[in-house]
Design an enzyme around this catalytic site. Structure first.
Site, PDB file in Angstrom:
ATOM      1  N   ASP A 112       0.335   0.202  18.961  1.00  0.00           N
ATOM      2  CA  ASP A 112       0.743  -0.330  17.517  1.00  0.00           C
ATOM      3  C   ASP A 112       1.591   1.114  16.880  1.00  0.00           C
ATOM      4  OD1 ASP A 112       0.746  -1.730  15.291  1.00  0.00           O
ATOM      5  OD2 ASP A 112      -1.403  -0.844  14.880  1.00  0.00           O
TER       6      ASP A 112
ATOM      7  N   CYS B 287       0.722  -1.160   0.006  1.00  0.00           N
ATOM      8  CA  CYS B 287       0.089  -0.084  -0.036  1.00  0.00           C
ATOM      9  C   CYS B 287       0.856   1.320  -0.081  1.00  0.00           C
ATOM     10  CB  CYS B 287      -0.931   0.128   1.195  1.00  0.00           C
ATOM     11  SG  CYS B 287      -2.131  -1.247   1.413  1.00  0.00           S
TER      12      CYS B 287
ATOM     13  N   CYS C 118      -9.673   3.936  21.160  1.00  0.00           N
ATOM     14  CA  CYS C 118      -8.390   4.360  21.652  1.00  0.00           C
ATOM     15  C   CYS C 118      -8.079   5.843  21.220  1.00  0.00           C
ATOM     16  CB  CYS C 118      -7.010   3.346  21.109  1.00  0.00           C
ATOM     17  SG  CYS C 118      -5.531   3.953  21.694  1.00  0.00           S
TER      18      CYS C 118
ATOM     19  N   CYS D 288      -5.902  10.993  19.212  1.00  0.00           N
ATOM     20  CA  CYS D 288      -4.728  10.326  19.231  1.00  0.00           C
ATOM     21  C   CYS D 288      -3.439  11.028  19.314  1.00  0.00           C
ATOM     22  CB  CYS D 288      -4.597   9.326  18.210  1.00  0.00           C
ATOM     23  SG  CYS D 288      -3.144   8.096  17.640  1.00  0.00           S
TER      24      CYS D 288
END
Length: 365
Positions: free
Chosen positions: A275, A19, A253, A329
């Site tokens: 992550d 990607c 999150c 985030c």
């Protein structure tokens, strides 16, 4: 939220796609070891044993991501769930997996159904919108993803669609949303495309303030209209915004305005707090030599959480802070400044939130 949520990278950063915007490829390039290969079953068993020991009867969530996690092979996952059943004394267990869908066949679909596993399927829209998701030789993966969705539906496997929110996608969000509805997809998640660490690229992949503003306002208006019409489509970001408005706990999150403990276990057993930050500087240890309680108390883990709690001065006085939470985030804030987009959205759309509280709406003359 479960007392312990573990994200597992059974195939590390290995993937059968290339990607244009892969954030984990960037993460891997910023550490000494880009890939840790495939996870061994001994490492998987150590994760399981120590997760149940930490949970002590409370719920345990196992989520598999990559790279492409299905590259670890069906036998790995069969052994994982089989051992978890044997090792589990009394903890409720839930499973999730994020996949590009290229490897899904009837055997995978049957397994997902058997284990009550929630699948996240990556798809960015129609064939044109999905063009940034391609094979290593540049071929389209759209039809593969659609076939995966068909199989999941055939086997009655619960799944949601995860879309990377590029500038192009944000600018054409109504078209993307209506395509998903035509396909029968009712659970959607949009993840902003992240700039590489330290990158200031102005590629069309990355949203401008105006594109994000258009995305938020246009899609939220569609979301509310469909809700009012009894044609509700779950959009995870907006579902959580509504929870904030109603004073309810959020589950996504980043929506709290600070990080929470999320144990990410790489294929070699190394553990990280997030992550987005599986970097050498944030390594908490290896599952073979420690346990989740000690990693929870690790100075690096505490530092990671503490740093995320810093609120910029401009946010403390902002009327949108109670909903915006400083842009959510931490990694998204590092990638780009979308303050103006959030302000425009909340100032323009906050009255629409009254729909979800059963409050009368005020109409201007």
């Amino acid at each position: 939220m479960p007392p312990i949520s573990i994200m597992i990278k059974p195939a590390s950063s290995l993937c059968n796609m290339r990607c244009d915007y892969c954030f984990y490829h960037d993460v891997a390039d910023h550490r000494a070891g880009a890939s840790y290969g495939m996870m061994g079953i001994q490492t998987a068993r150590q994760i399981i044993d120590k997760a149940f020991a930490y949970a002590n009867g409370q719920q345990v969530a196992f989520a598999f991501q990559g790279g492409e996690p299905l590259l670890a092979g069906l036998p790995f996952f069969q052994e994982f769930t089989s051992y978890a059943k044997k090792a589990n004394a009394n903890s409720p267990v839930c499973y999730g997996i994020q996949t590009n869908g290229l490897l899904i066949d009837q055997y995978w679909a049957a397994f997902f159904k058997q284990e009550d596993l929630l699948v996240g399927l990556s798809l960015d829209g129609d064939a044109s919108a999905n063009r940034h998701r391609k094979t290593p030789d540049g071929k389209s993966t759209y039809e593969n993803a659609i076939e995966a969705a068909r199989l999941l539906g055939q086997y009655d496997v619960p799944f949601n669609i995860l879309t990377v929110l590029t500038g192009e996608c944000a600018g054409n969000i109504e078209s993307v949303y209506r395509h998903f509805k035509r396909m029968g997809f009712r659970f959607l998640q949009f993840i902003p495309c992240l700039r590489p660490f330290g990158g200031k690229s102005k590629s069309p992949l990355y949203m401008t303030q105006e594109q994000y503003r258009k995305f938020l306002i246009t899609l939220f208006q569609l979301y509310v209209k469909d809700y009012v019409r009894g044609d509700y489509v779950s959009i995870r970001q907006f579902d959580n915004m509504v929870r904030l408005y109603l004073g309810q706990p959020t589950e996504q999150c980043g929506m709290l305005g600070h990080c929470t403990f999320q144990y990410v276990v790489e294929a070699n057993g190394d553990v990280y707090p997030c992550d987005f930050y599986c970097l050498d500087e944030w390594r908490l240890g290896n599952i073979a030599g420690t346990d989740f309680q000690r990693m929870h108390e690790h100075p690096k883990a505490r530092k990671f959480i503490k740093e995320s709690m810093a609120v910029p001065a401009r946010c403390r006085q902002c009327e949108c802070y109670s909903m915006c939470r400083a842009g959510g985030c931490k990694r998204l804030r590092e990638s780009g400044d979308y303050c103006a987009a959030y302000k425009a959205f909340y100032r323009g759309c906050l009255p629409l939130f009254r729909v979800f509280a059963g409050e009368p709406q005020q109409h201007s003359s």
